[in-house]
Every structure is written in structure tokens, then in C-alpha cells.
Scaffold this motif. Sequence first.
Motif, PDB file in Angstrom:
ATOM      1  N   ALA A  46       0.823  -1.205   0.000  1.00 49.61           N
ATOM      2  CA  ALA A  46       0.000   0.000   0.000  1.00 49.61           C
ATOM      3  C   ALA A  46       0.862   1.261   0.000  1.00 49.61           C
ATOM      4  N   ARG A  86       2.542   2.117  -6.733  1.00 46.64           N
ATOM      5  CA  ARG A  86       1.135   1.721  -6.727  1.00 46.64           C
ATOM      6  C   ARG A  86       0.270   2.778  -7.411  1.00 46.64           C
ATOM      7  N   ARG A 135      -2.549   5.466  -8.005  1.00 47.52           N
ATOM      8  CA  ARG A 135      -3.136   6.432  -7.076  1.00 47.52           C
ATOM      9  C   ARG A 135      -4.535   6.843  -7.535  1.00 47.52           C
ATOM     10  N   GLY A 186      -3.253   9.825  -0.826  1.00 48.64           N
ATOM     11  CA  GLY A 186      -2.138   9.181  -0.141  1.00 48.64           C
ATOM     12  C   GLY A 186      -1.456  10.050   0.893  1.00 48.64           C
ATOM     13  N   ASP A 202      -7.407   6.560   0.617  1.00 46.76           N
ATOM     14  CA  ASP A 202      -5.959   6.364   0.566  1.00 46.76           C
ATOM     15  C   ASP A 202      -5.288   7.431   1.408  1.00 46.76           C
ATOM     16  N   GLY A 235      -5.404   2.212  -1.304  1.00 45.51           N
ATOM     17  CA  GLY A 235      -4.071   2.278  -0.719  1.00 45.51           C
ATOM     18  C   GLY A 235      -4.140   2.116   0.781  1.00 45.51           C
ATOM     19  N   GLU A 236      -3.610   3.093   1.505  1.00 48.10           N
ATOM     20  CA  GLU A 236      -3.621   3.018   2.957  1.00 48.10           C
ATOM     21  C   GLU A 236      -4.984   3.435   3.507  1.00 48.10           C
ATOM     22  N   ALA A 290      -4.018  -2.830  -0.906  1.00 49.66           N
ATOM     23  CA  ALA A 290      -4.473  -1.849   0.073  1.00 49.66           C
ATOM     24  C   ALA A 290      -4.632  -2.523   1.429  1.00 49.66           C
TER      25      ALA A 290
END
Length: 445
Positions: free
Chosen positions: A255, A260, A262, A308, A338, A377-378, A399
Amino acid sequence: MAERGAARELVASIGREFEEFDLPADRPEPDGPLGWPGYDEQRVRAAARSGADESVLCGRARVGRRQAVLIAFDFGFLGGSVGTAAGARIVHAFEQARELRLPVISLVASGGSRMQEGILALAQLQAIARACLLTRQQRIPHVTVLRDPTTGGMWAALSAAADVVLASPEAAVAFGGSRVRDPGATGEAFTAEGKLADGQVDRIVDDAELPEVLARLVELLHPRRLVRTPEPADVPESLTGAQLPGSGWEAVRRARSPRRPRAGDYLARYATSRFHISGDRCGGVDPGMICGFGDRAGRTVAFAAQTGTANTPAGFRTAARLIRLADRLGIPVLTLVDTPGAANDEAAERAGIGPAIAEVFTAVAEARVPITTLVVGEGGSGGALSLAAPERTWITPDAYFAVIAPESAAAILKRDPSEVPDLAGWLRLRPQDLVALGFARDIAR
């Protein structure tokens, strides 16, 4: 006398087949309601110079493929000021927009309320504000364009209340005009560029691109394109491989990988003819929160997407603004999650990070339109969760989502940093764990 007013020229550059609305029956009194000496002659001279019979021109026209109501100001007529006759025209235009179910475009260039008509001119701000409210309540969008200058009551009562705020480059925009504010009060804060930086304007648009931008907005937000109970936005396809992480720490590392895809990559694939809104309308902008509207296979979808970063209060307030606007207009929403977590520095605390996140939680909870979420993602704690739709959240294979980042968990539990990978496993934050726990509906492929 001038052959054609500036407002008519502007309307002709933006729309086709313009039809002016019938004028209100009342003719302005000679020298107005105050009996201001020479006011009647002033109006006659203003008409001769500008080619307009009042400071506003109202009607409907075809903007792109669809019709819209246009309210165009002529600064050449007494500085675009608004008295009782001009106020009545503006209110009538909003009434027509509600009757015809057409979006409103206001093209504003005004110094404010007309001094020669006194308090009755100032009272037009209340009437205009009510007209804007009634139109919002009917799920009809209002797009404004701040031209040079836009000051006083028309900024406060008309333009600042619009759903989307555009501005001409270097336009003077302020509540207090240059002749009435403190002589030392100068600088970018009183310009369109300053308002954009402070989150009060969505976009600066020059005259050459204005017709195309307005046509795109009218197409995306037109009431006849939208439905009262829309279907949910469909889930974007994953832009990565389908292989799932073997451990929690692997999920975290994937992640956080700079390679990765976005949010911008997902939005580019998902929606065409996108229009981004910018700013929280109260002083802030966060480039880490992308919000706007786009065309998805012939229907409009709203989006709020994290990029992100650790989002600031301005980012969360902008997302809440987007969700509330989409809900009022009947537009389904897609959120892309994210973020490592919300900003937690002193600046974020002073700007109200807690209340800002609460706004998003509330907007999601109150929304009558469906919200679809994809974690790309995160998914870091409450800053991520605020954008996640209960029971309608999907996740990509690269993720994760966690109550707290593994490093922060180690700090709270007073564990050695070497134990962070183990804690990532105990948190059960992998995509497959989140599906098994019932948090995510499925893994996007």
C-alpha cells in the motif's frame, strides 16, 4: 447610444438562442424611492453609455447541448449595482429556473447595492438570498462566474451561495469595494487568485475557455440528467494484479509503494468529462483531497478521493461539501480511500481537524444518495474511515485498512520497533482479512 450592451455580448459568447425573460411590470420611479436628485438622468446616461436598460440581463439560452438560465451583469450600467428593479429581475430569473427546471448561471460584475435607492436596494440581498435558497431546495444547481469586479452584496448574497464558483483571471473579488475598505487593505486576498488560494473559488477560467467549461458543468449537473433515486456508482476495477498479500506487513508495504496506482489513475480510467471543485469555502484548500463530478457511461457520478497524504481539515470539509452537494442534486458518490491518517500537527488541531472529520462522518450518514467506496491504498484510522461507506466498501489487493498504523500500535503498546511486522499481522488489516471480518464487501479485481 451603444448598439449592444456588454451583458448581451457576454451572453452571446456563452449560449445560443438566447430568450430574454419578460420584465417585471413596475417601472422605476423618477429619481427612485428616495427622490435622489438627478438619479433619473443618471439612469438615462448609463443606458446611453452602456446600451443596456438595467444592470442585469436575464433569460434562458442553450449552453452546449442543454438550456440554462443566465443572469448577466453589465458593469457599464451604474457599476453593475443592484436596486429594486435589478433585484426583481434576478429573483424572477430564479423563479423561472425553478419553473423550467433549468440550472442557473450568474455572470457577476457588480459594485454592490445601489446607493441612490438606499435601504430598499440593500433589502434586495435578502430577496436574492431567499431566491437562491428556494432554488437549492428544488435540487437545481447554480454556477456563478466572478468577473471584474465582484464586490459587496452580490458576492455575499448571490455568488458565494452558488454550488460552483468560477472566476475570471485577476478579477477583483471582495466584500468591501476598493473605495470603501481600509486604504491599507490591498493584496491578493482581494483578488480571484486569492479567493482560489483561500478555498472560496473552485477554478479560475479565462474568457476563451469559459463557454466550454460552462457547457461541461451544465451537462454534468443539469436536473433533467439526474434522477431522484439514483443507482449506486459501480466499483472501479483494480489497476493492479489480483495476487493477495501473504502477510499483514506485506499488505502495508504494498500500500505504501510509490509505484502503486493512485486516485488520479483510478479517476482517469473511471470517469470522463471531469470537473473538479476546490476548497472548503472557509479559508482552506487541500490538494490531497480530489473532489468533483464526472461522466461515467452517460450518467453523472460525484467523487471524493484521497491521494495518499495526511488530509488537513480543509480536505475533509471539501469532501463533506462535495457529498452534501451531490446528495442535494441526487448524484451518486464514489469515494476513494488512501491516507496514512488525518493530519495531527498543531496547525491541523488549530484548524479543527476533529470537527472537520465529524463533518464527513455526518455527511456520509445523512446522505440519501448511495455512496460506493473503494480502498486503493492506505486506510489509516478515522481519517480514512470517515470516507468509507458502511456496507458498501470494497478494497483492492494492494491496500489495507487498520484501526491504527502498525508503527503507532507499537508506540502505544511500548513495543520494540522490530515487532512492527508482527503487529501488522495481529491487526488483521489485509484485504482478505477485511472481507472475512465483514468490513469490506469484496476485493476489487
